[in-house]
Design a protein around this motif. Structure first.
Motif, PDB file in Angstrom:
ATOM      1  N   TYR A  49       0.797  -1.221   0.000  1.00  0.00           N
ATOM      2  CA  TYR A  49       0.000   0.000   0.000  1.00  0.00           C
ATOM      3  C   TYR A  49       0.838   1.284   0.000  1.00  0.00           C
ATOM      4  N   LEU A  85     -15.282   3.771   1.824  1.00  0.00           N
ATOM      5  CA  LEU A  85     -14.939   2.357   1.682  1.00  0.00           C
ATOM      6  C   LEU A  85     -14.909   1.625   3.012  1.00  0.00           C
ATOM      7  N   LEU A 102     -13.752  -2.306   3.895  1.00  0.00           N
ATOM      8  CA  LEU A 102     -13.128  -3.476   3.276  1.00  0.00           C
ATOM      9  C   LEU A 102     -12.662  -4.408   4.388  1.00  0.00           C
ATOM     10  N   LYS A 151      -8.079  -4.562  -4.107  1.00  0.00           N
ATOM     11  CA  LYS A 151      -8.044  -3.949  -2.779  1.00  0.00           C
ATOM     12  C   LYS A 151      -7.113  -2.742  -2.770  1.00  0.00           C
ATOM     13  N   ARG A 152      -5.951  -2.898  -3.384  1.00  0.00           N
ATOM     14  CA  ARG A 152      -4.983  -1.786  -3.446  1.00  0.00           C
ATOM     15  C   ARG A 152      -5.593  -0.577  -4.131  1.00  0.00           C
ATOM     16  N   MET A 190      -8.458   0.988  -1.997  1.00  0.00           N
ATOM     17  CA  MET A 190      -7.902   1.721  -0.861  1.00  0.00           C
ATOM     18  C   MET A 190      -7.255   3.030  -1.314  1.00  0.00           C
ATOM     19  N   CYS A 224     -10.244   5.740  -2.427  1.00  0.00           N
ATOM     20  CA  CYS A 224     -11.439   6.082  -1.647  1.00  0.00           C
ATOM     21  C   CYS A 224     -11.328   7.485  -1.047  1.00  0.00           C
ATOM     22  N   TYR A 241     -11.724   5.719   4.377  1.00  0.00           N
ATOM     23  CA  TYR A 241     -11.848   4.307   4.718  1.00  0.00           C
ATOM     24  C   TYR A 241     -12.400   4.205   6.136  1.00  0.00           C
TER      25      TYR A 241
END
Length: 189
Positions: A85, A110, A112, A172-173, A176, A179, A182
């Protein structure tokens, strides 16, 4: 070795035993937990919940679990490969994922994680629906789990809330990185 799973299992079993008055069963689980070389919890919060469970057993049985749990339980935070990330994915990859999901960069809230009651997604939905942000950007809930059906029912009819239960690690990356914010409103059971 899965300290998160062990901590969750200990809390579930002990909580259920305490709720049903099975203090001997709760004591047996705590004794087993303490019999390991290094009992671990996944956070200070989880450790405190385990100690509080020990206090409840102590009150009913005259034992000293809470003292032992406080002294011996270590903390082993779940491992996260943060290197994934640190650098954003290539622009073309980001654009493709966002387009496929019908999203815009900086244009969604988001969540997750696993869809379990302890993750607090029901509270997130309530807070999101009451917020001014709900009129501007969608809430994207990514994950699967035992609470998924209930959460989908809770959000039914609200077109601003989207569920994705098929998110790959590569996605996912991107999700993230793009967004607006989060949210992970975890809560105790």
């Amino acid at each position: 070795f899965d300290p998160e799973g062990i901590s969750r299992a200990i809390l579930n079993v002990v909580s259920n035993a305490l709720q049903t008055g099975q203090f001997g069963a709760a004591a047996a689980v705590l004794q087993n937990f303490l019999s390991h070389d290094q009992p671990v919890a996944v956070s200070r919060f989880t450790k405190q919940l385990i100690i509080e469970a020990g206090e409840q057993v102590d009150r009913h049985l005259g034992s000293r679990f809470a003292e032992q749990l406080a002294a011996r339980t270590g903390i082993s935070y779940p491992a996260i490969d943060t290197s994934l990330y640190l650098e954003p994915p290539p622009q073309a990859e980001q654009a493709a994922v966002l387009n496929r999901r019908g999203l815009q960069s900086d244009g969604y809230v988001l969540f997750l994680s696993r869809l379990a009651e302890s993750k607090g997604v029901d509270d997130l939905i309530t807070a999101y629906q009451a917020s001014r942000l709900a009129d501007r950007i969608p809430l994207v809930i990514c994950g699967t789990g035992p609470h998924e059906t209930a959460l989908r029912q809770r959000a039914a009819g609200d077109q601003r809330i989207r569920f994705f239960n098929d998110v790959s690690d590569a996605e996912k990356r991107v999700l993230m990185a793009n967004c607006h914010t989060y949210c992970l409103p975890s809560k105790p059971r």
